[in-house]
Motif scaffolding. Structure first.
Motif, PDB file in Angstrom:
ATOM      1  N   HIS A 258      -5.895 -21.302 -19.557  1.00 33.82           N
ATOM      2  CA  HIS A 258      -5.500 -21.281 -18.040  1.00 33.82           C
ATOM      3  C   HIS A 258      -4.009 -22.324 -17.498  1.00 33.82           C
ATOM      4  O   HIS A 258      -4.610 -23.770 -17.863  1.00 33.82           O
TER       5      HIS A 258
ATOM      6  N   TYR B 294      -4.392 -25.291 -20.740  1.00 35.80           N
ATOM      7  CA  TYR B 294      -2.973 -24.359 -21.311  1.00 35.80           C
ATOM      8  C   TYR B 294      -3.324 -24.465 -22.609  1.00 35.80           C
ATOM      9  O   TYR B 294      -2.313 -23.329 -23.620  1.00 35.80           O
TER      10      TYR B 294
ATOM     11  N   GLY C  12      -0.865 -21.611  -7.839  1.00 34.30           N
ATOM     12  CA  GLY C  12      -0.421 -20.138  -8.597  1.00 34.30           C
ATOM     13  C   GLY C  12      -1.447 -20.354  -9.790  1.00 34.30           C
ATOM     14  O   GLY C  12      -1.581 -21.737 -10.480  1.00 34.30           O
TER      15      GLY C  12
ATOM     16  N   VAL D 195      -2.300 -19.339 -14.121  1.00 38.09           N
ATOM     17  CA  VAL D 195      -1.794 -18.514 -14.647  1.00 38.09           C
ATOM     18  C   VAL D 195      -3.182 -18.259 -15.718  1.00 38.09           C
ATOM     19  O   VAL D 195      -3.158 -18.736 -15.973  1.00 38.09           O
TER      20      VAL D 195
ATOM     21  N   ARG E 113      -0.584 -11.634 -19.846  1.00 40.26           N
ATOM     22  CA  ARG E 113      -0.083 -12.920 -19.605  1.00 40.26           C
ATOM     23  C   ARG E 113      -0.428 -12.894 -18.245  1.00 40.26           C
ATOM     24  O   ARG E 113       0.553 -11.448 -17.726  1.00 40.26           O
TER      25      ARG E 113
ATOM     26  N   TYR F 139      -0.570 -13.500 -13.373  1.00 38.78           N
ATOM     27  CA  TYR F 139      -0.716 -14.517 -12.923  1.00 38.78           C
ATOM     28  C   TYR F 139      -1.307 -14.409 -11.165  1.00 38.78           C
ATOM     29  O   TYR F 139      -0.149 -13.062 -10.867  1.00 38.78           O
TER      30      TYR F 139
ATOM     31  N   LYS G 176      -0.736 -15.849  -6.427  1.00 40.42           N
ATOM     32  CA  LYS G 176      -0.782 -17.516  -5.638  1.00 40.42           C
ATOM     33  C   LYS G 176      -1.191 -17.092  -4.709  1.00 40.42           C
ATOM     34  O   LYS G 176      -1.515 -16.008  -4.175  1.00 40.42           O
TER      35      LYS G 176
ATOM     36  N   THR H  80      -5.958 -11.656 -11.115  1.00 36.64           N
ATOM     37  CA  THR H  80      -5.768 -11.921 -12.536  1.00 36.64           C
ATOM     38  C   THR H  80      -5.328 -11.151 -13.262  1.00 36.64           C
ATOM     39  O   THR H  80      -4.765 -10.584 -14.309  1.00 36.64           O
TER      40      THR H  80
END
Length: 161
Positions: free
Chosen positions: A63, A80, A111, A113, A127, A129, A131, A155
């Motif tokens: 993430h 990440y 945000g 991800v 993937r 995301y 926000k 998400t």
């Protein structure tokens, strides 16, 4: 930025990506938020029938947190991994939300991800995301944790369909 929309079908286990040894120290509130994100990701995977382990697994979950205000964009990428597109994602977010923003007032947002990678092939399976505007600095832990849990669930929801 690729946004593959694979699903959890055919997978039985996942592990969270390890912290980068090159990560710079965060503020305590950021570390706490990172811990809550990881806990929430684990809970979502377990609630959807995937075993979360620290060892060998079918999937690796990473993430990225992107933090913005009306002038700048930063990111927390210690969970990440290398070779993933943290800088490109942050640049795109900056262009969309700061440079080309129609918001005239000061704002603060973050945000999240989440990447899901097939451990066997190292291919990005999913993937997504979300926000959100940041809570005020004086918001309590319960409110912050609730916002994080909602963001993680939103998400990951398409991955578990």
């Amino acid at each position: 930025i690729d946004l593959p929309k694979g699903s959890s079908k055919g997978y039985t286990s996942a592990r969270l990506i390890g912290k980068s040894p090159a990560a710079t120290p965060n503020e305590p509130r950021q570390d706490e938020g990172q811990r809550w994100i990881r806990e929430s990701i684990s809970s979502n995977f377990q609630a959807n029938g995937l075993q979360v382990t620290s060892g060998s697994a079918d999937l690796i979950v990473a993430h990225l947190v992107v933090i913005q205000d009306s002038a700048m964009t930063t990111y927390l990428d210690e969970y990440y991994g290398s070779g993933l597109e943290a800088e490109a994602i942050a640049d795109l977010a900056h262009e969309r939300q700061v440079i080309n923003s129609k918001r005239r007032e000061y704002f603060q947002q973050a945000g999240l991800v989440i990447d899901v990678i097939d451990a066997r092939t190292s291919k990005l399976v999913f993937r997504n995301y979300v926000k959100r505007d940041l809570l005020p600095a004086n918001a309590g832990d319960a409110s912050r944790k609730q916002l994080i849990n909602q963001a993680v669930a939103e998400t990951l929801a398409p991955f578990f369909r």
